[in-house]
Design a protein around this motif. Sequence first.
Motif, short mmCIF file in Angstrom:
data_model
loop_
_atom_site.label_atom_id
_atom_site.label_comp_id
_atom_site.label_asym_id
_atom_site.label_seq_id
_atom_site.Cartn_x
_atom_site.Cartn_y
_atom_site.Cartn_z
N UNK A 457 0.83 -1.21 0.00
CA UNK A 457 0.00 0.00 0.00
C UNK A 457 0.85 1.25 0.00
N UNK A 458 1.94 1.19 0.79
CA UNK A 458 2.80 2.36 0.90
C UNK A 458 3.49 2.67 -0.44
N UNK A 459 3.80 1.63 -1.17
CA UNK A 459 4.53 1.79 -2.42
C UNK A 459 3.60 2.17 -3.56
N UNK A 460 2.39 1.53 -3.61
CA UNK A 460 1.52 1.72 -4.77
C UNK A 460 0.19 2.41 -4.45
N UNK A 461 -0.03 2.77 -3.17
CA UNK A 461 -1.31 3.37 -2.75
C UNK A 461 -2.48 2.53 -3.25
N UNK A 462 -2.41 1.22 -2.99
CA UNK A 462 -3.37 0.29 -3.57
C UNK A 462 -4.60 0.06 -2.69
N UNK A 463 -4.58 0.52 -1.47
CA UNK A 463 -5.72 0.37 -0.55
C UNK A 463 -6.07 -1.09 -0.28
N UNK A 464 -5.03 -1.93 -0.23
CA UNK A 464 -5.28 -3.35 0.03
C UNK A 464 -5.68 -3.61 1.47
N UNK A 465 -5.09 -2.86 2.42
CA UNK A 465 -5.42 -3.07 3.83
C UNK A 465 -6.89 -2.70 4.07
N UNK A 466 -7.33 -1.61 3.47
CA UNK A 466 -8.73 -1.20 3.58
C UNK A 466 -9.65 -2.27 2.98
N UNK A 467 -9.24 -2.80 1.84
CA UNK A 467 -10.03 -3.84 1.17
C UNK A 467 -10.09 -5.11 2.02
N UNK A 468 -8.96 -5.46 2.63
CA UNK A 468 -8.91 -6.66 3.47
C UNK A 468 -9.88 -6.53 4.65
N UNK A 469 -9.87 -5.39 5.29
CA UNK A 469 -10.78 -5.16 6.43
C UNK A 469 -12.23 -5.29 5.99
N UNK A 470 -12.58 -4.64 4.90
CA UNK A 470 -13.96 -4.66 4.43
C UNK A 470 -14.38 -6.07 4.02
N UNK A 471 -13.49 -6.81 3.35
CA UNK A 471 -13.79 -8.16 2.88
C UNK A 471 -14.07 -9.09 4.06
N UNK A 472 -13.28 -8.95 5.11
CA UNK A 472 -13.48 -9.78 6.31
C UNK A 472 -14.76 -9.37 7.04
N UNK A 473 -15.01 -8.05 7.13
CA UNK A 473 -16.23 -7.58 7.81
C UNK A 473 -17.48 -8.05 7.08
N UNK A 474 -17.38 -8.23 5.76
CA UNK A 474 -18.54 -8.67 4.97
C UNK A 474 -18.57 -10.19 4.82
N UNK A 475 -17.74 -10.88 5.63
CA UNK A 475 -17.74 -12.35 5.64
C UNK A 475 -17.49 -12.95 4.26
N UNK A 476 -16.61 -12.31 3.48
CA UNK A 476 -16.23 -12.85 2.19
C UNK A 476 -17.22 -12.60 1.07
N UNK A 477 -18.23 -11.78 1.30
CA UNK A 477 -19.20 -11.46 0.24
C UNK A 477 -18.61 -10.40 -0.68
N UNK A 478 -18.38 -10.80 -1.94
CA UNK A 478 -17.73 -9.88 -2.89
C UNK A 478 -18.65 -8.71 -3.24
N UNK A 479 -19.93 -9.01 -3.45
CA UNK A 479 -20.86 -7.93 -3.83
C UNK A 479 -21.00 -6.91 -2.70
N UNK A 480 -21.15 -7.41 -1.48
CA UNK A 480 -21.31 -6.52 -0.32
C UNK A 480 -20.04 -5.69 -0.11
N UNK A 481 -18.87 -6.32 -0.30
CA UNK A 481 -17.60 -5.62 -0.13
C UNK A 481 -17.45 -4.51 -1.17
N UNK A 482 -17.79 -4.82 -2.42
CA UNK A 482 -17.69 -3.81 -3.49
C UNK A 482 -18.61 -2.63 -3.20
N UNK A 483 -19.81 -2.92 -2.73
CA UNK A 483 -20.75 -1.84 -2.40
C UNK A 483 -20.22 -1.00 -1.24
N UNK A 484 -19.63 -1.67 -0.27
CA UNK A 484 -19.13 -0.96 0.91
C UNK A 484 -17.96 -0.04 0.53
N UNK A 485 -17.13 -0.50 -0.40
CA UNK A 485 -15.94 0.28 -0.79
C UNK A 485 -16.23 1.23 -1.95
#
Length: 538
Positions: A457-485
Amino acid sequence: MKEQFQLKVLDILTRKHFDNTRVIAGQEGLSRFVKWVHVVEVTSIRNLLKGQELILSTGVAWKDQPSLFISMVKEFIQNQAAGLCIEMETYISEIPEEVIAIANQHQFPIIIFQEEVPFVEITQDIHSVIISQQYQKISDLENYSQRLNKRLLTIEIYEDILQFIFSALDVQIIFRLKNQEYEFVPNISSAEQANILEQLLSTNEQGSDRIASVPVFLFGQEYAELAIYSADISISEYDLLILDRTATALAQHLLRDLYVEEKKRAEEFEWLHGWLEGEHSLEDIQEYLVENGLTVKTNEAVVVISKLFPVKEKSSHDVTYLKLLFRSVFEQNGFTVFIVEKRNELIFILINNRAKKNWKDRVKNSIDSIRNSEFFRKQTSARFTAAAGKFSDSLCEVHKSYQTAKETLRIQKNMSQQQIYHFYEDLHLYRLISQLSKQTDLQEMASEYLEPVIQYDQKYNAKLLETLKAYLECNGSKQETANKLYIVRQTLYHRLQKLENLLGEDFMEREKRVAIEFMLLVHDYLAASQPNKINQVR
């Protein structure tokens, strides 16, 4: 009542231009009050009258129309006019019998001028009297307020204020502190008290001109009730103004008493501090409660610590009023309250007097009420957070609740999601993180799992850590994660692929997922408590 400032129809009959008049109907209504004089020469008066006006008329609008005359008189009565004065012979020569009958039925005075009279001079004369009386009313009201304010400096008990208003109005005074019995000044028999209280209750529902009451507010809450009762004559506007001024004085006096009482409680600090440190036995605590006249329904208690953040330099004035506010609201929510002040903290020992199952909701309601109260916004310059310890089933274990409340406060400081209050029993993993951080290098453990993602993230500003948190909070639901982000599915798939490359394809398997979720909490906790170390890692 000692004085009546309102002019009556009977009084007006003694004024200039009323020498050659005759009351032909409604003699029983001559005691009606007159607020104003109004000349009516039209047939539509619905929006002209506000009540208690004396009507002057030549009758030109309804001459030769008895039915219209009758209709007009009914409208006068319906609009609560004080009476009707008619100049005879100019346009009408007689009053219909039906009009007289209606006026007698409703005790509505009808007065006839038997000669031509100047309406302008009549209105000027009567209005000058009314305005003079209004001025006298204001003067007397101001005099009453000044005398009462001076007395407030020396009055020691609120009963003196009740005696003061009784001396001013000479009516029955009724007063009640919240959740206590009614008091009567002067004292009367039980039967008379019951009769007045019955009328007071019905007045709150239906209204009455013989009894009036006002609430006495403290901290935005109704703290007491003050009422007056007149057995023989109606309560006037002046009486209501006196009642309102007295209620304000009572509020000031009661607030002063509470302030002094709160100051005295500061002397209890040493004993209460010993209680928080576990130095007193259950017998000692119960004896202390009895000595202070306190009856508690349970031995259950919880400690809540409020951290104060003054907007301005903290003053004892702010803190004392804040303690009064906290105490008042906590008591309304079913707690007996003891307060210990330490620097920029207020420590509350709350003895539970209601059901244990909803104690958290009652604490939450109390804190929300305090934060949103108008009194808090106006009287203090501070903001605060609150931390509740573990609920104790015994008063001699309050020290355990105190220690866990302090732990909650420490954890609260390091949590990424800031709330105004937290409960020790709801912190779960954060309590574990706090304990582990005292014995283990959690930063090293968190880096083992998350450092590749953080560095990417620091190198590419990719927001992977934010995505990881959201994906786990949505219990692996891709559609819900995309909507949340707020991203499209294709972008999410690309990020998830990067996460698999960095964390391993098994990062969503149960044990590894739990570890990653835990380390995300550790990362946020350490980011708040050790920002420099986190920055070094990044």
